[in-house]
Scaffold this motif. Structure first.
Motif, short mmCIF file in Angstrom:
data_model
loop_
_atom_site.label_atom_id
_atom_site.label_comp_id
_atom_site.label_asym_id
_atom_site.label_seq_id
_atom_site.Cartn_x
_atom_site.Cartn_y
_atom_site.Cartn_z
N LEU A 125 38.82 60.87 71.13
CA LEU A 125 40.05 60.85 71.67
C LEU A 125 41.01 61.73 71.21
O LEU A 125 41.38 61.78 70.22
CB LEU A 125 40.45 59.44 71.82
CG LEU A 125 39.61 58.21 72.30
CD1 LEU A 125 40.24 56.87 71.95
CD2 LEU A 125 39.26 58.27 73.70
N ILE A 126 41.83 62.64 71.99
CA ILE A 126 42.59 63.43 72.05
C ILE A 126 44.14 62.63 72.51
O ILE A 126 43.99 62.65 73.72
CB ILE A 126 42.80 64.68 72.15
CG1 ILE A 126 41.34 65.54 71.33
CG2 ILE A 126 43.86 65.60 71.61
CD1 ILE A 126 40.92 67.04 72.21
N ILE A 127 44.90 61.98 71.60
CA ILE A 127 45.78 61.08 72.19
C ILE A 127 47.23 61.70 72.09
O ILE A 127 47.53 62.04 70.92
CB ILE A 127 45.81 59.81 71.62
CG1 ILE A 127 44.68 58.99 72.04
CG2 ILE A 127 46.97 59.08 71.94
CD1 ILE A 127 44.54 57.65 71.29
N ASN A 128 47.80 61.96 73.35
CA ASN A 128 49.17 62.49 73.32
C ASN A 128 50.38 61.38 73.54
O ASN A 128 51.13 61.22 73.04
CB ASN A 128 49.21 63.76 74.39
CG ASN A 128 48.79 64.98 73.99
OD1 ASN A 128 48.84 65.73 72.90
ND2 ASN A 128 47.86 65.63 74.70
N TYR A 138 41.35 60.48 67.51
CA TYR A 138 40.41 59.29 67.23
C TYR A 138 39.05 59.44 67.82
O TYR A 138 38.81 60.16 68.27
CB TYR A 138 41.19 58.21 67.81
CG TYR A 138 42.66 57.93 67.29
CD1 TYR A 138 42.99 56.81 66.78
CD2 TYR A 138 43.65 58.78 68.03
CE1 TYR A 138 44.48 56.43 66.47
CE2 TYR A 138 45.30 58.55 67.70
CZ TYR A 138 45.59 57.57 66.72
OH TYR A 138 46.91 57.36 66.57
N HIS A 139 38.40 58.38 66.93
CA HIS A 139 37.02 58.09 67.17
C HIS A 139 36.68 57.09 67.57
O HIS A 139 37.11 55.95 66.86
CB HIS A 139 36.06 58.71 65.77
CG HIS A 139 34.80 58.49 65.87
ND1 HIS A 139 34.14 57.47 65.29
CD2 HIS A 139 33.66 58.87 66.78
CE1 HIS A 139 32.87 57.22 65.63
NE2 HIS A 139 32.42 58.17 66.46
N TYR A 140 36.28 56.64 68.60
CA TYR A 140 35.67 55.28 68.95
C TYR A 140 34.61 54.62 68.03
O TYR A 140 33.36 55.24 68.09
CB TYR A 140 35.19 55.25 70.45
CG TYR A 140 34.92 53.80 71.13
CD1 TYR A 140 35.77 52.59 70.80
CD2 TYR A 140 33.85 53.72 71.98
CE1 TYR A 140 35.36 51.55 71.20
CE2 TYR A 140 33.39 52.62 72.58
CZ TYR A 140 34.36 51.56 72.36
OH TYR A 140 33.87 50.25 72.89
N LEU A 150 41.45 59.97 62.84
CA LEU A 150 41.12 60.93 62.01
C LEU A 150 42.13 61.89 61.50
O LEU A 150 42.14 62.69 60.39
CB LEU A 150 39.77 61.88 62.82
CG LEU A 150 38.76 61.00 63.59
CD1 LEU A 150 37.72 62.10 64.07
CD2 LEU A 150 37.73 60.40 62.59
N THR A 151 43.05 62.26 62.45
CA THR A 151 44.46 63.04 61.90
C THR A 151 45.38 62.58 62.83
O THR A 151 45.23 62.19 64.24
CB THR A 151 44.08 64.30 62.05
OG1 THR A 151 45.03 65.01 61.63
CG2 THR A 151 43.61 64.96 63.47
N LEU A 233 38.27 71.60 66.81
CA LEU A 233 39.30 70.49 66.58
C LEU A 233 38.86 69.22 66.53
O LEU A 233 39.74 68.42 65.79
CB LEU A 233 39.74 70.53 68.22
CG LEU A 233 40.84 69.71 68.67
CD1 LEU A 233 42.18 70.07 68.14
CD2 LEU A 233 41.12 69.60 70.24
N LEU A 234 37.60 68.93 66.61
CA LEU A 234 37.11 67.67 66.22
C LEU A 234 36.49 67.56 64.62
O LEU A 234 35.71 66.45 64.47
CB LEU A 234 36.08 67.09 67.18
CG LEU A 234 36.48 67.02 68.90
CD1 LEU A 234 35.37 66.68 69.66
CD2 LEU A 234 37.70 65.97 68.65
N PHE A 235 36.68 68.64 63.92
CA PHE A 235 36.08 68.59 62.67
C PHE A 235 34.46 68.61 62.59
O PHE A 235 33.90 67.95 61.48
CB PHE A 235 36.84 67.48 61.69
CG PHE A 235 38.15 67.27 61.77
CD1 PHE A 235 39.06 68.14 61.16
CD2 PHE A 235 38.80 66.40 62.61
CE1 PHE A 235 40.27 68.26 61.19
CE2 PHE A 235 40.15 66.33 62.68
CZ PHE A 235 40.90 66.87 61.91
#
Length: 258
Positions: A125-128, A138-140, A150-151, A233-235
């Motif tokens: 999830l890329i959360i704005n 985030y990771h589910y 994650l960051t 972006l997701l490492f």
């Protein structure tokens, strides 16, 4: 159409059949050779955040027919935060775990079908803008119905590049990104795994569309993305790899209040 392009298209079409015409024979699967089963889930080691029970999420009083009729791609969202309840429901509807069975060979039954119950996807999830959560990636953690951070720093230039300069997606309250861990499927299906992964991705994304409609959100699937930028972006490692732990992005979708 030139001959080089025709040849490339022919090879891509072979994926629809589950094999390449140039393949010689079929390799015995790692499953039949008694190799260890890959893990059903990934844990990235981030700080865990419990999600609200999905059963408590308020749903629109829609019939299933109305859900089908109203489902559509939505690229414009209200200037409102997605709620944590809504996010919880969308995660459960797309990759939620119903039960885990087996001793020697384990299988996790989820809210979507998957070839051989292999479920090779992970959800990021890329959360704005989600109420109660700090912006970040985030990771589910599907096995626990939790998310892990994650960051809390999003490289917005890289995000815009990752979604091929589609501003509506980069600025959406949430971007779902599904990655594949191919070996989960290859362990059983070897050459056919790629086709099955592509089919499974459709199940997951359609569940997001229907669930979003039920909770008052809109979704737009994003197939046009920059592979290297999204993986970075997701490492995740960029480029091809034969490692069993290899993971790469395969599909994304923006989500917001409709």
């Amino acid at each position: 159409m030139n001959e080089k392009t025709k040849h490339q298209l022919m090879r891509q079409r072979e994926l629809l059949k589950g094999y390449h015409a140039s393949d010689v024979g079929w390799e015995e699967s790692d499953e039949t050779q008694k190799f260890a089963q890959p893990p059903l889930f990934l844990d990235k080691g981030g700080e865990k955040i419990s999600l609200p029970p999905y059963e408590q999420t308020a749903l629109k009083s829609y019939s299933i027919t109305q859900l089908f009729e109203n489902r559509k791609s939505v690229r414009a969202y209200r200037d409102e935060d997605v709620t944590l309840d809504q996010l919880s429901y969308l995660l459960w509807a797309t990759q939620g775990v119903k039960k885990i069975v087996g001793r020697q060979k384990k299988a996790g039954f989820r809210t979507v079908p998957s070839a051989g119950c292999r479920h090779a996807f992970e959800t990021y999830l890329i959360i704005n803008r989600v109420a109660g959560l700090k912006p970040g990636i985030y990771h589910y953690v599907a096995s626990e119905h939790q998310i892990e951070c994650l960051t809390q720093e999003i490289d917005h230039e890289l995000l815009l590049e990752a979604v091929e300069s589609q501003k509506f997606a980069a600025e959406a309250p949430v971007v779902f990104v599904w990655t594949a861990v191919p070996y989960r499927m290859e362990w059983r299906y070897v050459q056919k795994a790629t086709k099955y992964l592509m089919v499974d991705a459709g199940y997951v994304c359609e569940n997001l569309y229907l669930a979003a409609e039920a909770v008052g959100c809109g979704v737009c699937a994003i197939g046009a993305y920059n592979q290297d930028a999204m993986d970075e972006l997701l490492f995740l490692p960029c480029g091809p790899s034969a490692e069993e732990t290899y993971e790469c992005a395969v599909l994304a979708a923006s989500v917001g209040i409709s």
